[in-house]
Write an enzyme that holds these catalytic residues in place. Sequence first.
Site, short mmCIF file in Angstrom:
data_model
loop_
_atom_site.label_atom_id
_atom_site.label_comp_id
_atom_site.label_asym_id
_atom_site.label_seq_id
_atom_site.Cartn_x
_atom_site.Cartn_y
_atom_site.Cartn_z
N GLU A 173 -11.71 35.49 -6.26
CA GLU A 173 -10.65 36.51 -6.19
C GLU A 173 -10.86 37.64 -7.21
O GLU A 173 -9.92 38.03 -7.91
CB GLU A 173 -9.26 35.87 -6.37
N GLU A 292 -9.91 29.56 0.80
CA GLU A 292 -8.58 29.08 0.38
C GLU A 292 -7.59 29.44 1.46
O GLU A 292 -7.48 30.62 1.84
CB GLU A 292 -8.13 29.73 -0.94
O1 AHR Z 1 -5.02 27.72 -5.08
C1 AHR Z 1 -4.25 28.26 -6.11
C2 AHR Z 1 -4.75 29.63 -6.54
O2 AHR Z 1 -4.56 30.55 -5.52
C3 AHR Z 1 -6.24 29.74 -6.83
O3 AHR Z 1 -6.55 29.36 -8.12
C4 AHR Z 1 -6.50 31.19 -6.64
O4 AHR Z 1 -7.81 31.45 -6.23
C5 AHR Z 1 -5.47 31.62 -5.63
O5 AHR Z 1 -4.80 32.75 -6.03
#
Ligand code: AHR
Length: 498
Positions: A173, A292
Amino acid sequence: MTETTITLHTDFQIAPVDPRIFGGFLEQMGRSIYQGVYDPASSHVDEDGFRRDVLDALRGLAMPVVRYPGGNFASGYHWRDGVGPRDQRPTVRELAWQSIEPNSIGTDEFMRLCRKMDWDPMITVNLGTGTPEEARDWVEYCNCAPGTRFSDMRVANGSPSPHSVSLWCLGNEMDGPWQLGHVPAGQYAVRAQQAAKMMRDVDSGIELVACGSCATGLATYMDWDREVLEYLGDYADYISLHRYVGNDVNDTADFLAITNSIDRQIEDMDAVCRFVQARRRSKARTYLCFDEWNVWYRARGSAHQDGMGRFAPHLIEEVYNLEDALVVAGFLNSFIRHADVLKIANLAQLVNVIAPLLTRGDQLLVQSIYYPFAMFARRREGVALQAAVSGPTYEGRTNGEVTVIDSSAILNGDTLHVFLTNRSLDQSATVRIRVEDRAATAIDSAEIVTGEGPAAANSFERPNAVTSRAFSDVTIVDGAASAVMPPLAAAAVSLRLC
Ligand code: AHR
């Protein structure tokens, strides 16, 4: 009762489904590792300090690949802190989640866990506060034969054979202003290219995932991705997408229509990949890695995200209900429909932290979202088919028009798996499944996930409010299958074809 017909043809194939779209994500945060997969104090502990009950439950999800150690955690993590004798590892202040990190778990322990679980490791390097060279050193530690500085360090730490990590994420990110070491796209691209080159110089066989836009709402959405891909060129085997969704205004119908927006995000990102490929006149294709994804909106804000200097604090421990489980099925349907461009996806996360499993002391709770994931994972082999869906639709308040029945299909030889979600809040649905060139002759298996209303949720006191069970309302008449689905339900039907 609504009526929907799903028409398929075994020649109308999208692409083989990459099993890695059923991957997971384990971040070193909150109670995900400590008190999650790893808990030497538990009565369920195994010989390596892992929790047998948690691992047994995770086996039901059959994840082929698991991403580690973050997430935001990765952008402040120095991998050398987590290797070597445990009593010599430093306890550090962890800034992404404001926690205390004793480094009891690190690379070698994660690899041991992967071997136990039959997971392929997927490692996120630190491109926030770390250097490209530190990333390169990590590849040497994991993947090289003994005889050099970092591979010998691994041997000295008890692992003579290489860990053979083939998937590496170039940071996490990095487009998000909250990220440690966040920089504009151009600077990230330079950092990522420097790391990628050295990592590939150490092991030419690794696959690399570049950080793509982590939220569709950011001002840099799509521009970030174009700029990064243009600079990284053939170093980017994949580009990452992230997505967390929620039902903030208690509008279940609109929440279930989120599949439109997930489809759109995948198609947008693929469009950028194709655009850059065309501009570069390159033969190399960058594929998508949704590393994610999940429902996450209740456990937000500083009360849930600030560890306040504690070890293993309760962070983002979302409690899931039936509508969340149906949204998880929606993500998976969308992934299967895009099997030609999406090759990896990681449910975020596995235990305690926005997870299908919750621990409380020695107790373990299986949350609603576990069940659709397991139901799909049991049927993931094969090739995705295009489906023509004919039936009623509705207009989601923000997400637009969707069919009441959401669906996807996978053909595996003579077996056809059809996944169905009835998004109606109050009406049952008859779904007819017709394969134009083949006849369905038998129902191999069928299961369904449902519950008493969208808010039904499992708890330690009532653990079976939302589960999966055998689905018996499926029949075959004249070579076509017919399923009668209750409202708010996700089902998987496996048919034998002749
Ligand atoms: O999964 C929780 C968080 O969400 C992770 O650390 C991050 O990559 C995202 O913002």
